[in-house]
Design a protein around this motif. Structure first.
Motif, PDB file in Angstrom:
ATOM      1  N   ALA A  40       0.830  -1.208   0.000  1.00  0.00           N
ATOM      2  CA  ALA A  40       0.000   0.000   0.000  1.00  0.00           C
ATOM      3  C   ALA A  40       0.866   1.260   0.000  1.00  0.00           C
ATOM      4  O   ALA A  40       0.594   2.207  -0.750  1.00  0.00           O
ATOM      5  CB  ALA A  40      -0.923  -0.006   1.214  1.00  0.00           C
ATOM      6  N   ALA A  41       1.906   1.285   0.819  1.00  0.00           N
ATOM      7  CA  ALA A  41       2.791   2.452   0.887  1.00  0.00           C
ATOM      8  C   ALA A  41       3.514   2.667  -0.437  1.00  0.00           C
ATOM      9  O   ALA A  41       3.658   3.796  -0.908  1.00  0.00           O
ATOM     10  CB  ALA A  41       3.794   2.285   2.018  1.00  0.00           C
ATOM     11  N   GLU A  53       2.513   1.726  -3.476  1.00  0.00           N
ATOM     12  CA  GLU A  53       1.564   2.212  -4.478  1.00  0.00           C
ATOM     13  C   GLU A  53       1.209   3.679  -4.248  1.00  0.00           C
ATOM     14  O   GLU A  53       1.060   4.444  -5.198  1.00  0.00           O
ATOM     15  CB  GLU A  53       0.304   1.347  -4.462  1.00  0.00           C
ATOM     16  N   ARG A  54       1.091   4.070  -2.974  1.00  0.00           N
ATOM     17  CA  ARG A  54       0.780   5.466  -2.649  1.00  0.00           C
ATOM     18  C   ARG A  54       1.920   6.381  -3.095  1.00  0.00           C
ATOM     19  O   ARG A  54       1.700   7.429  -3.707  1.00  0.00           O
ATOM     20  CB  ARG A  54       0.521   5.604  -1.143  1.00  0.00           C
ATOM     21  N   LYS A  55       3.162   5.982  -2.818  1.00  0.00           N
ATOM     22  CA  LYS A  55       4.311   6.787  -3.234  1.00  0.00           C
ATOM     23  C   LYS A  55       4.424   6.867  -4.749  1.00  0.00           C
ATOM     24  O   LYS A  55       4.777   7.910  -5.303  1.00  0.00           O
ATOM     25  CB  LYS A  55       5.605   6.218  -2.643  1.00  0.00           C
ATOM     26  N   ASP A  64       1.931   9.373  -5.931  1.00  0.00           N
ATOM     27  CA  ASP A  64       2.406  10.723  -5.626  1.00  0.00           C
ATOM     28  C   ASP A  64       3.478  11.170  -6.615  1.00  0.00           C
ATOM     29  O   ASP A  64       3.467  12.305  -7.088  1.00  0.00           O
ATOM     30  CB  ASP A  64       2.959  10.803  -4.199  1.00  0.00           C
TER      31      ASP A  64
END
Length: 141
Positions: free
Chosen positions: A98-99, A101-103, A106
């Motif tokens: 999840a982290a 994919e979020r980065k 961004d």
């Protein structure tokens, strides 16, 4: 290395640099060792050492390019095998996925904002040159 030695090594654990190489995170053991010594790999939240013995269930955090991954050790192997077998040695944690994919989202959103829609005007070009000369002249002193 004989097969008997390899089996006894796997029963006792495998060196961290060797495991990262066998799990195909790095192309060579030398690159794996450099990454560990460079602080890009941690073992159960502590700084990793190339000679540390990997155990089942351990959490290994590693940085590859822009990506930070946390993987759980599911299997031990000190030999480099095909990718399908190497992927069975670990599982990335859901929080890590999840982290990551979020980065990535961004980074993708920010790159779009940084691209200019036109060529710089004469005034903008002068500002760019002034900025670059200030930055680079400060570094060389």
């Amino acid at each position: 290395m004989s097969k008997k030695n390899s089996e006894s090594d796997s029963a006792n654990g495998v060196r961290l640099d060797k495991w990262l190489w066998a799990a195909r995170f790095y192309k060579t053991r030398g690159l794996a060792k450099d990454a560990i010594e460079g602080g890009k790999v941690d073992y159960n939240g502590a700084k990793g050492k190339p000679s540390r013995m990997v155990e089942l269930g351990a959490l290994i955090g590693l940085r590859q390019g822009y990506d930070d991954k946390v993987v759980e050790v599911l299997g031990l192997n000190d030999q480099r095998r095909p990718a399908t077998e190497a992927q069975a040695l670990y599982q990335e944690t859901p929080e890590s996925i999840a982290a990551r994919e979020r980065k990535a989202a961004d980074r993708k959103a920010n790159n779009g904002a940084l691209v200019s829609e036109h060529r710089p005007s004469k005034k903008e070009r002068r500002q760019i040159h002034r900025f670059k000369s200030d930055v680079f002249s400060g570094e060389s002193l």
